[in-house]
Design a protein around this motif. Structure first.
Motif, mmCIF file in Angstrom:
data_model
loop_
_atom_site.group_PDB
_atom_site.id
_atom_site.type_symbol
_atom_site.label_atom_id
_atom_site.label_comp_id
_atom_site.label_asym_id
_atom_site.label_seq_id
_atom_site.Cartn_x
_atom_site.Cartn_y
_atom_site.Cartn_z
ATOM 1 N N VAL A 139 96.923 -4.954 -40.468
ATOM 2 C CA VAL A 139 96.962 -3.502 -40.305
ATOM 3 C C VAL A 139 95.613 -3.040 -39.768
ATOM 4 N N LYS A 140 95.669 -2.254 -38.707
ATOM 5 C CA LYS A 140 94.456 -1.703 -38.088
ATOM 6 C C LYS A 140 94.632 -0.194 -38.010
ATOM 7 N N THR A 141 93.657 0.549 -38.541
ATOM 8 C CA THR A 141 93.776 2.006 -38.578
ATOM 9 C C THR A 141 92.530 2.671 -38.021
ATOM 10 N N LYS A 142 92.741 3.899 -37.571
ATOM 11 C CA LYS A 142 91.607 4.756 -37.213
ATOM 12 C C LYS A 142 92.005 6.193 -37.492
ATOM 13 N N VAL A 143 91.035 6.975 -37.922
ATOM 14 C CA VAL A 143 91.241 8.377 -38.239
ATOM 15 C C VAL A 143 90.344 9.188 -37.316
ATOM 16 N N THR A 144 90.939 10.180 -36.659
ATOM 17 C CA THR A 144 90.201 11.091 -35.783
ATOM 18 C C THR A 144 90.557 12.523 -36.160
ATOM 19 N N GLU A 145 89.710 13.455 -35.760
ATOM 20 C CA GLU A 145 90.089 14.852 -35.917
ATOM 21 C C GLU A 145 91.178 15.137 -34.887
ATOM 22 N N VAL A 146 92.090 16.045 -35.222
ATOM 23 C CA VAL A 146 93.204 16.350 -34.328
ATOM 24 C C VAL A 146 92.660 16.822 -32.977
ATOM 25 N N GLY A 147 93.172 16.228 -31.912
ATOM 26 C CA GLY A 147 92.786 16.620 -30.562
ATOM 27 C C GLY A 147 91.475 16.040 -30.081
ATOM 28 N N LYS A 148 90.814 15.224 -30.895
ATOM 29 C CA LYS A 148 89.534 14.629 -30.503
ATOM 30 C C LYS A 148 89.682 13.124 -30.461
ATOM 31 N N THR A 149 88.763 12.467 -29.768
ATOM 32 C CA THR A 149 88.836 11.009 -29.631
ATOM 33 C C THR A 149 87.799 10.285 -30.477
ATOM 34 N N LYS A 150 86.798 11.014 -30.990
ATOM 35 C CA LYS A 150 85.749 10.375 -31.790
ATOM 36 C C LYS A 150 86.353 9.879 -33.109
ATOM 37 N N VAL A 151 86.175 8.596 -33.389
ATOM 38 C CA VAL A 151 86.719 7.981 -34.593
ATOM 39 C C VAL A 151 85.844 8.357 -35.786
ATOM 40 N N VAL A 152 86.478 8.924 -36.819
ATOM 41 C CA VAL A 152 85.772 9.326 -38.036
ATOM 42 C C VAL A 152 85.772 8.179 -39.045
ATOM 43 N N LEU A 153 86.928 7.543 -39.222
ATOM 44 C CA LEU A 153 87.071 6.402 -40.122
ATOM 45 C C LEU A 153 87.880 5.325 -39.426
ATOM 46 N N GLN A 154 87.609 4.079 -39.737
ATOM 47 C CA GLN A 154 88.444 2.995 -39.219
ATOM 48 C C GLN A 154 88.435 1.845 -40.215
ATOM 49 N N ASN A 155 89.499 1.052 -40.147
ATOM 50 C CA ASN A 155 89.644 -0.034 -41.113
ATOM 51 C C ASN A 155 90.590 -1.063 -40.537
ATOM 52 N N GLU A 156 90.381 -2.316 -40.913
ATOM 53 C CA GLU A 156 91.272 -3.397 -40.477
ATOM 54 C C GLU A 156 91.359 -4.437 -41.583
ATOM 55 N N LYS A 157 92.593 -4.828 -41.902
ATOM 56 C CA LYS A 157 92.816 -5.879 -42.900
ATOM 57 C C LYS A 157 93.865 -6.823 -42.360
ATOM 58 N N SER A 158 93.726 -8.103 -42.705
ATOM 59 C CA SER A 158 94.691 -9.093 -42.225
ATOM 60 C C SER A 158 95.057 -10.041 -43.362
ATOM 61 N N PHE A 196 103.454 0.549 -50.629
ATOM 62 C CA PHE A 196 102.113 0.549 -51.221
ATOM 63 C C PHE A 196 101.233 1.500 -50.437
ATOM 64 N N ASN A 197 100.147 1.921 -51.070
ATOM 65 C CA ASN A 197 99.184 2.804 -50.418
ATOM 66 C C ASN A 197 98.100 1.958 -49.766
ATOM 67 N N TYR A 198 98.081 1.968 -48.447
ATOM 68 C CA TYR A 198 97.041 1.274 -47.691
ATOM 69 C C TYR A 198 95.814 2.182 -47.695
ATOM 70 N N ALA A 199 94.677 1.670 -48.142
ATOM 71 C CA ALA A 199 93.471 2.475 -48.315
ATOM 72 C C ALA A 199 92.528 2.338 -47.132
ATOM 73 N N ILE A 200 92.047 3.484 -46.668
ATOM 74 C CA ILE A 200 91.004 3.534 -45.637
ATOM 75 C C ILE A 200 89.795 4.211 -46.288
ATOM 76 N N THR A 223 96.024 6.890 -36.803
ATOM 77 C CA THR A 223 96.698 5.971 -35.889
ATOM 78 C C THR A 223 96.700 4.616 -36.569
ATOM 79 N N LEU A 224 97.899 4.058 -36.781
ATOM 80 C CA LEU A 224 98.044 2.815 -37.522
ATOM 81 C C LEU A 224 98.857 1.836 -36.686
ATOM 82 N N ASP A 225 98.284 0.656 -36.450
ATOM 83 C CA ASP A 225 98.981 -0.428 -35.761
ATOM 84 C C ASP A 225 99.102 -1.587 -36.729
#
Length: 169
Positions: A45-64, A74-78, A93-95
């Motif tokens: 799971v690879k995630t990133k959090v941005t403000e709506v309408g912006k591209t700057k990543v505020v938080l990101q996380n990756e687990k394998s 389950f609740n995936y935690a960032i 955004t979650l892939d």
């Protein structure tokens, strides 16, 4: 035990995204669900959090190397880490990929309110910084006091030795 040799393909759904706290650490929680009876293995799971309408990543996380049981969620935690989210609307955004060539892509907006932030601030968020100044002051005073006692005893002993030498003459 199986009734059929046909493998059931797993499926993933993103139910809810919200700000929360686990083990006294703030985080964004994304509730992931596998509604089918298929097991997900080698889940990444690879995630990133941005403000709506912006591209700057505020938080990101990756687990394998995770796994997800059939018919479960389950609740995936960032984790926020050192970042302090402000009240506002964000986009998650979650892939996700799983063994067997399965791939899921989710984009979901969520809102963090000032009330949520205030409630998270009232809980312990990071380990408390301890102030050891008074321990150092007390230790310093103790060392000075011990040195003064040792010097006093040495001087007293020397004086007694001098007095004994003068008496013997």
């Amino acid at each position: 035990m199986r009734e059929s040799s046909v493998d059931v393909a797993p499926d993933m759904k993103l139910n809810e995204v919200r700000a929360g706290q686990i083990n006294a650490y703030n985080q964004v929680e994304a509730n992931l669900q596998n509604p089918r009876p298929g097991l997900m293995s080698q889940l990444k799971v690879k995630t990133k959090v941005t403000e709506v309408g912006k591209t700057k990543v505020v938080l990101q996380n990756e687990k394998s190397n995770m796994a997800m049981a059939p018919n479960s969620n389950f609740n995936y935690a960032i984790p926020w880490g050192d970042t302090q989210l402000k009240a506002g609307t964000y986009t998650l955004t979650l892939d996700s990929t799983a063994k067997g060539g399965y791939h899921w892509h989710f984009v979901k907006n969520f809102t963090v309110t000032q009330k949520q932030i205030n409630s998270l601030k009232n809980k312990i968020n990071t380990p408390q910084q301890h102030n050891y100044l008074w321990w150092f002051v007390a230790g310093g005073i103790l060392i000075i006091l011990l040195l003064a006692i040792i010097i006093y005893l040495l001087l007293k002993r020397k004086r007694n030795d001098d007095d004994d030498k003068q008496e013997s003459k």
